[in-house]
Structure formats: structure tokens, C-alpha cells
Write a protein that holds these residues in place. Structure first.
Motif, short mmCIF file in Angstrom:
data_model
loop_
_atom_site.label_atom_id
_atom_site.label_comp_id
_atom_site.label_asym_id
_atom_site.label_seq_id
_atom_site.Cartn_x
_atom_site.Cartn_y
_atom_site.Cartn_z
N ALA A 85 -4.19 18.74 -19.09
CA ALA A 85 -4.67 20.16 -19.55
C ALA A 85 -6.14 20.14 -19.94
O ALA A 85 -6.60 21.31 -20.15
N LEU A 86 -6.79 18.90 -20.23
CA LEU A 86 -8.25 19.11 -20.41
C LEU A 86 -9.16 18.99 -19.25
O LEU A 86 -10.42 18.86 -19.39
N TYR A 275 -1.71 26.48 -29.76
CA TYR A 275 -3.22 26.71 -29.90
C TYR A 275 -3.16 28.41 -30.15
O TYR A 275 -4.10 28.57 -30.74
N ILE A 276 -2.44 29.13 -29.67
CA ILE A 276 -2.72 30.80 -29.99
C ILE A 276 -2.60 30.68 -31.32
O ILE A 276 -3.40 31.51 -32.07
N VAL A 277 -1.65 30.39 -32.27
CA VAL A 277 -1.48 30.38 -33.55
C VAL A 277 -2.56 29.82 -34.28
O VAL A 277 -2.96 30.35 -35.09
N LEU A 278 -3.16 28.63 -34.07
CA LEU A 278 -3.90 27.97 -34.66
C LEU A 278 -5.40 28.60 -34.53
O LEU A 278 -6.10 28.91 -35.50
N ALA A 279 -5.42 29.02 -33.13
CA ALA A 279 -6.95 29.60 -32.94
C ALA A 279 -6.99 30.92 -33.60
O ALA A 279 -8.09 31.40 -34.22
N THR A 280 -5.83 31.63 -33.70
CA THR A 280 -5.90 33.08 -34.52
C THR A 280 -6.04 32.84 -36.10
O THR A 280 -7.02 33.62 -36.56
N LEU A 281 -5.63 31.73 -36.59
CA LEU A 281 -5.81 31.51 -38.02
C LEU A 281 -6.95 30.78 -38.33
O LEU A 281 -7.45 31.19 -39.37
N SER A 354 -17.06 25.61 -28.81
CA SER A 354 -16.74 24.44 -29.67
C SER A 354 -15.61 24.46 -30.53
O SER A 354 -14.56 23.77 -30.73
N ALA A 355 -15.53 25.71 -31.30
CA ALA A 355 -14.38 25.86 -32.27
C ALA A 355 -13.07 26.00 -31.56
O ALA A 355 -12.19 25.22 -32.03
N HIS A 356 -13.16 26.67 -30.53
CA HIS A 356 -11.68 27.00 -29.84
C HIS A 356 -11.37 25.68 -29.00
O HIS A 356 -10.26 25.39 -29.03
N LEU A 357 -12.25 25.02 -28.60
CA LEU A 357 -11.86 23.56 -27.96
C LEU A 357 -11.26 22.72 -28.61
O LEU A 357 -10.70 21.93 -28.65
N ILE A 358 -11.89 22.72 -29.93
CA ILE A 358 -11.51 21.71 -30.96
C ILE A 358 -9.83 21.92 -31.32
O ILE A 358 -9.15 20.91 -31.22
N ILE A 359 -9.50 23.23 -31.43
CA ILE A 359 -8.20 23.79 -31.39
C ILE A 359 -7.53 23.42 -30.27
O ILE A 359 -6.06 22.73 -30.31
N PHE A 360 -8.10 23.56 -29.13
CA PHE A 360 -7.13 23.37 -27.89
C PHE A 360 -6.87 21.85 -27.85
O PHE A 360 -5.76 21.63 -27.31
N VAL A 404 -12.80 12.96 -29.88
CA VAL A 404 -13.94 13.70 -28.94
C VAL A 404 -14.27 15.05 -29.58
O VAL A 404 -15.10 15.57 -29.63
N PRO A 405 -12.80 15.67 -30.06
CA PRO A 405 -13.26 16.79 -30.80
C PRO A 405 -14.22 16.74 -32.05
O PRO A 405 -14.87 17.96 -32.25
N ILE A 406 -14.25 15.48 -32.65
CA ILE A 406 -15.38 15.69 -33.65
C ILE A 406 -16.90 15.74 -33.08
O ILE A 406 -17.75 16.38 -33.62
#
Length: 499
Positions: A85-86, A275-281, A354-360, A404-406
Motif C-alpha cells: 500500500a506504500l 487513516y481518514i479518522v486520524l487525518a481529520t483529527l 509529509s503530515a498526511h503520509l506520516i498518518i498514512f 521512516v515517518p520520522i
């Protein structure tokens, strides 16, 4: 649907054969075949479970026959399949949701995701190589693997649809139209093989794709509903304020809290829904913290040069004379207006991505983290191992989901120019190998407390981007020194045993 058509056309067998040709002759060759095969399969199919089942039935028995334990074999396949998925260009349903939510072009997303995806699969490959070294598994002779020319001769036509898909995206076509033309090219390319797609194969591929599309469509509709509910009720602001209070403005602590929230949500939600829930919040807060340093520097430069825009100066004065304190106390919505005024649009897009890919990335951990780890369960079923033990193994092997998200947060791997991205990629390749050695407590030989400490230091020096290049070189020298020392020790041990 594109992925379903490729799999129905027989691309799965070609992908596994190609992986064997590319990686089969190296240390831990069977495990590397599983990693490369899952990565290639994941590039056209974003489902971790489907990836596990389609490649695992071949690669798990292959790994076991070569000497890897069943639990480790299943864990590697589950971790590798989760990385599907990445891996561009498809990246599963989540990437389309990400593009819809952020209004960032799909081409930009897959371009920025290429190097991080390679880092993830390199991390899994490191675990495989280190485990092979620990078990003393020998390499496969080149004569025992297929030649690249023979593999490509029987399956070169499967590359055509991928070229069509990427070509149409680069040409500026929408993802939908690019996928439509790529699907037609799959059918046409299959007629260049010994087993062309029949009408029944086309129908079955459409059915498989529609089943996936239904869940994706429902999630896309749910995005708008969730966003409106969160915005209207104020849950988003409350959640962000709660994390701000706990993290005290620390980006690292914020990432840890979001990772924990992702783990909890992953126990009951699919990856994309999580991802949707975390990205929204939490995405606005992470975006704010990532951009805060650059915004503060731009403001200070503007103050020193005397060309700070009047509206920005007036807004800052409402919260005191210190720009840092003003930015910390300012509401996110107000800060966003200043960001748009002070920072280049391209940089802001990179930071938002970057912010959204961290959550993704963090949301993918539900595939491999007990007690709910669907990819691990599927791999355990094939290997005949305990699902929970397999889940713990896959969670360990999939540590790239957290490491990697770091880099997204603290380096220009996503938001920088390509020279900066490639530089971070090169140093991180070495740093992640050092980290994998520490986690396995083995590199070329078993670690001691001293060598483990040296590898941790090396990983820190290599992966901490703000450090000067001399620090990276020192980190690389430490890693190479440990590598050479352990190789010499192993050679001396083998020589002594031979005598």
C-alpha cells in the motif's frame, strides 16, 4: 480494477519469477524473493491481505525450504505485503483518499512516495539478510536461478500497462482516465502472451475490481461526512488541544501519541478508515508542528530585513512581542493564513503531504500488529504457525512503518528538492541497516553491548538530517567499522573451526 486485471492476466507468476531472478542469488535469497515479489505485486495491488495470499503461497514454502523458520517466513511475507500500500503507482485506496482530502495531485503523491517505499522494503530486506546470517544460510548459486533474459522474454508485455499508467499520469490525465487506458492495455498486452485473457477472465477481473471499488466509494463518501461532523462539533479542535497539552509542543511526542491512537483505531477499523479518522483529527496539528520552524525563520528574517507584511505583524502583535510565543498561542486557522503569506506554496504542499503520509504510514500497522493483524493472520494460515506469534514477528520486521515517518517529520525526504531527498535516502539506507542490526541483536555476527551502542550511535548520526555532513560520514564510518570487524571475526572463527 487495474490491479485485478493485471492479476487475472497472469502477472502474479511473472512478478514472482522476476523477483527470484533479481534477488534469489543473494544472502537470504528466498526471503529477498518474498520481499521483492511482494513489493512488485504491491505496486499494482494495494491490498495487504490479497498480496499476502497471492505471493505467500509461493514464497513462504520457498523460504521454509531454504532454512528460514516458518514463523519468520510468514512474518516477512506479511510485512512485505503491508508495504504494497506504500509502493507507487497504485498504493491502494488510501492514496486516492489522501489525494481527495488534501487536493494534492495523485502524481505528486506517488512521486514523493517512491523513495520512502524503497526505504521500507530495504528495511525488511535488512531483517531477512541479518536473519540469514544468524542462521548461517548459504547463498544460491547463479546457475540455480532463472536468467533475467528468459524471464523478461516470457513476461515483458506485463510492463506495458505500467508504462501506460505512469505515462498518462505524467501527461496530466486524471487517475481515472489513466487507469482506464491502462486496463485496456492489460487486455491488449495479454494477447501477446501464451494465455490471452478470455471474456470470462475480463468479467471476473471487473467483478473483483468492483468489489474493491464499492468499499472505496463508501469510504470516499464517508470522508466528507466525517470531516463535517468533526468540524461542526469541534471534536477536531478538542483532540488537537488534548495532544498539544500532552505533547507540550513536541513534534516527537505528538508522533508517538498519534501512533498509539493509530494502533487503537486499527483494532476496529480498516486501514483506510483509520487513516481518514486520524487525518481529520491530527493532520492539521502535525502539519502545524512540521512547518513551525520554517515559519518562525521566515518571520525572523522578515523582521530583521524590515519587510514583514503589515497584516502578519499586526496578527503577531495580538499575542505578544515574541514571535515564537505568538506562534505557539495562535489558533491553527490564524496560523495557516500567516503560513500562506510567508512560505512558498511548493514548500507548504510538501509539508502538508509529509503530515498526511506520516498518518498514512502509521495507519498501515493494523495489518501486522496484534491482536488485529489481518495480513499476519493470512500468512500464518499459509505457514501453519500461531497467528499471534506471527503477528509479533511481522510487527518487528515492519519497523520501517515507524522509522521512516520520522524522516518525513524531521527531514526534507518529502518536502525538499530531489537532491535533498536523494541525500537523505542514501544516508538513511545505511542508518536503517544499523537499526535493523540492533533490533535483531545481530549484524554479521551477534552483537555485544558495545557494538549495539556503536550501531545506535551510527544510526542516529546517519538519519538525523540537521547534523552536518561530517557527522553523517562519522556514522557511516562506525557502521562500516563494525561490519568489517564482525566479518573478520567470523572469518577467523570459520578458519579456526576448519583447522
Amino acid at each position: 480494477i487495474f490491479g485485478a486485471f493485471l492479476l487475472r492476466s497472469g502477472a502474479g507468476d511473472f512478478i514472482v519469477r522476476l523477483a527470484g531472478c533479481l534477488a534469489g542469488r543473494y544472502t537470504g535469497g528466498a526471503g529477498l524473493v518474498a520481499v521483492v515479489g511482494s513489493g512488485l505485486m504491491g505496486s499494482v495491488s494495494g491490498s495487504a491481505v490479497a498480496n499476502t495470499v497471492s505471493t505467500g503461497v509461493i514464497t513462504i514454502p520457498m523460504m521454509r525450504e531454504s532454512g528460514f523458520p516458518a514463523k519468520f517466513s510468514a512474518g516477512v511475507v506479511a510485512a512485505s505485503s503491508t508495504g504494497g500500500a506504500l509502493m507507487p503507482p497504485v498504493m491502494g485506496a488510501g492514496a486516492f483518499v489522501l489525494a481527495s482530502y488534501t487536493q494534492i495531485s495523485y502524481l505528486t503523491i506517488i512521486a514523493a512516495s517512491t523513495l520512502p517505499a524503497l526505504l521500507y522494503f530495504l528495511t525488511v530486506s535488512y531483517f531477512v539478510r541479518i536473519e540469514a546470517k544468524r542462521l548461517g544460510l548459504t547463498t544460491v548459486a547463479a546457475a540455480d536461478t532463472e536468467r533475467l533474459r528468459d524471464v523478461m522474454k516470457g513476461g515483458w508485455h506485463f510492463i506495458i500497462p505500467m508504462v501506460v499508467l505512469v505515462g498518462f499520469l505524467v501527461a496530466g490525465r486524471t487517475p481515472t482516465s489513466a487507469a482506464a487506458f491502462a486496463i485496456l492495455s492489460v487486455i491488449g498486452a495479454s494477447w501477446l502472451s501464451a494465455k490471452p485473457m478470455r471474456p470470462t477472465d475480463v468479467f471476473d477481473a471487473v467483478v473483483d475490481g468492483v468489489r474493491t471499488m464499492i468499499s472505496t466509494a463508501l469510504l470516499l463518501v464517508a470522508v466528507g461526512i466525517i470531516i463535517n461532523v468533526v468540524t461542526t462539533t469541534g471534536i477536531g479542535n478538542a483532540f488537537s488541544l488534548m495532544i498539544v497539552e500532552w505533547a507540550q509542543g513536541s513534534l516527537f511526542i505528538t508522533l508517538v501519541l498519534v501512533a498509539l491512537a493509530s494502533l487503537v483505531l486499527g483494532m476496529g477499523l480498516p486501514v483506510t478508515a483509520s487513516y481518514i479518522v486520524l487525518a481529520t483529527l491530527s493532520a492539521p496539528l502535525i502539519y502545524d508542528l512540521i512547518s513551525q520552524s520554517a515559519l518562525l525563520d521566515a518571520i525572523l528574517i522578515g523582521i530583521q530585513a524590515g519587510d514583514l507584511p503589515n497584516n502578519v505583524a499586526a496578527t503577531l502583535s495580538l499575542f505578544g512581542s515574541d514571535p515564537l510565543i505568538a506562534l505557539q498561542e495562535m489558533p491553527l486557522e490564524m496560523k495557516q493564513l500567516i503560513r500562506q503569506e510567508m512560505l512558498p506554496a511548493e514548500l507548504l504542499t510538501g509539508m502538508l503531504l509529509s503530515a498526511h503520509l506520516i498518518i498514512f504510514w502509521l495507519s498501515q500497522d493494523s495489518n501486522v500488529t496484534p491482536p488485529v493483524c489481518l495480513a499476519s493472520f493470512a500468512a500464518a494460515g499459509i505457514a501453519g504457525t500461531n497467528p499471534m506469534a506471527t503477528g509479533l514477528t511481522s510487527w518487528k520486521v515492519a519497523k520501517g512503518l515507524y522509522l521512516v515517518p520520522i524522516l518525513f517529520a524531521y527531514s526534507p525526504l518529502i518536502s525538499g528538492g530531489w537532491p535533498e531527498r536523494i541525500e537523505v535516502f542514501i544516508w538513511s539506507c545505511m542508518g536503517l541497516y544499523a537499526m535493523a542490526g540492533v533490533l535483531q541483536w545481530h549484524l554479521e555476527a551477534k552483537l555485544t553491548v558495545l557494538t549495539a551502542a556503536l550501531l545506535l550511535l551510527s544510526a542516529g548520526l546517519l538519519m538525523w538530517t540537521p547534523l552536518p555532513i561530517i557527522a553523517h560520514l562519522v556514522g557511516a564510518a562506525i557502521l562500516i567499522g563494525v561490519f568489517v570487524l564482525q566479518n573478520r571475526q567470523q572469518a577467523a572463527l570459520v578458519s579456526a573451526l576448519g583447522k
